[in-house]
Design an enzyme around this catalytic site. Structure first.
Site: not given
Ligand code: NAD
Length: 372
Positions: A226, A124, A127, A119
């Site tokens: 996260y 991106q 993702d 991440r």
């Protein structure tokens, strides 16, 4: 080099790894694209549309492929048909699909797992997890609205005033924020909670109220954004402080996940008992065991008058856009691996190395290897 797109064979999987619109992106990069007949049908993409964009159709595609674009992990039988040294890109469920990962290594397949994409800003456009979470968050609200015996919006009619539904979203990551936005657009009053304090502002910018539970969540987030696991004591307190939000809600959408762990249990049976009959819980954490103690993954049940739904693979139910979004992330990743039409695997590059699970007969990914 040949890129193959097989028809997905997992039960209830409607998505496809490549959509016709993206075929030219690959052919322009010097690749031959072969699509298995009928591969896109369940997502609304006809064979003819792939052909029109420059792909070839074949009945069998695994044995010809240098690169395979899949959604679900291949079966053992499919792995046996892959060429040694071929590349596989897909959701490989690397932490649970032990047999599959071992078989891929034994077959000397270079396998990239889209779940393991780092991440970082550069990643991106690749993702895939976020893209699918957006869909899950949206669809969860529609399922809840369809099941709730109430309106979502405030209505003033000659037959009286209808008060808006109250929705409580637990976990305001990608799926949770999309659920909040969707529920707001349907006119509900929305509250949300997340252990990551940084999320409060995002929740409020969508017009929802952040539930202040008065819990101390230091060290709530890792480098990748996260959530980190909290202590048992923390979860017990969270249940206690959240009870009034849950019992006040008509709809609860829990989405709380901690990577590679069973989802924390945040809604107890006692809390469900306190909810109004007819209320609905759509547990988006069902695939990782569920945030509600009563959730049965893949089932819809009624307990204490409350409907508890534990959906699996919601993105597949929005198969057209899910395939489109997924295929964009996959082709962006494949483009990253190519240099002048040839594969160029730079194992020093975080973006290449991060999702790489098996390479030259070895399980290279450290966390996956530990799990095995
Ligand atoms: P996720 O699906 O793993 O988790 C969902 C949410 O549950 C997270 O917001 C998490 O904080 C929350 N959660 C965990 N335990 C909880 C608990 N006990 N109570 C309440 N909430 C709890 O995560 P995700 O949605 O995929 O991503 C989380 C965040 O990562 C995003 O919101 C974003 O900030 C970040 N992100 C960064 C990138 C990037 O490229 N830099 C990409 C995607 C996401």
């Amino acid at each position: 080099m040949v890129v193959s797109v097989p028809k997905e064979t997992a039960p209830n999987e409607q998505r496809v790894g490549l959509v016709p619109e993206l075929v030219p992106k690959l052919t322009k990069a010097g690749l031959d694209v072969i699509v298995q007949s009928g591969a896109g049908l369940s997502a609304g993409f006809l064979d003819a549309a792939y052909v029109e964009k420059g792909a070839r159709l074949e009945a069998e595609v695994f044995d010809k492929a240098d690169i395979i674009l899949k959604v679900q992990p291949p079966t053992i039988e499919e792995i046996a048909r892959m060429k040694e040294g071929s590349i596989l890109i897909g959701f490989l469920q690397p932490y649970t699909n032990t047999t599959g990962i071992k078989a891929l290594a034994a077959r000397k397949v270079t396998a990239f797992s889209m779940e393991l994409m780092p991440r970082i800003t550069r990643a991106q456009p690749m993702d895939a997890l976020s893209a699918m979470s957006t869909i899950a968050g949206y669809k969860a609200v529609l399922i809840a609205a369809g099941r709730l015996p109430k309106f979502f919006p405030l209505l003033m009619t000659a037959a009286g005033t209808i008060t808006p539904a109250r929705v409580f979203v637990i976990g305001a990551g990608v799926a949770g924020l999309q659920a909040i936005g969707t529920a707001k657009r349907l006119g509900a009053v929305v509250e949300a909670y997340d252990t990551r304090p940084a999320v409060k502002e995002q929740v409020e910018s969508l017009g929802a109220r952040f539930a202040e539970l008065g819990l101390e969540t230091k060290d709530a987030e890792d480098r990748g954004g996260y959530a980190k696991t909290q202590s048992e004591e923390f979860y017990r307190k969270q249940q206690e402080m959240m009870a009034k939000y849950v019992t006040n809600a008509d709809v609860v959408i829990p989405t709380a996940l901690v990577p590679a762990q069973r989802a924390p249990v945040l809604i107890t049976e006692e809390m469900v008992r306190g909810m109004r009959p007819g209320s609905v819980i759509v547990d988006l954490a069902a695939e990782q065991g569920g945030n509600c103690a009563l959730t049965e993954p893949g089932q819809e049940i009624v307990r204490h008058g409350v409907v508890i739904i534990g959906p699996l693979n919601l993105p597949s139910t929005v198969s057209f856009h899910a395939s489109e979004m997924y295929a964009r992330t996959v082709t962006n990743f494949l483009s990253h691996l190519l240099k002048e039409g040839r594969l160029h695997l730079d194992l020093e590059d975080e973006l290449t190395r991060g999702p790489l699970v098996t390479y030259q007969g070895e399980v290279l990914h450290q966390a996956v290897k530990t799990r095995l």
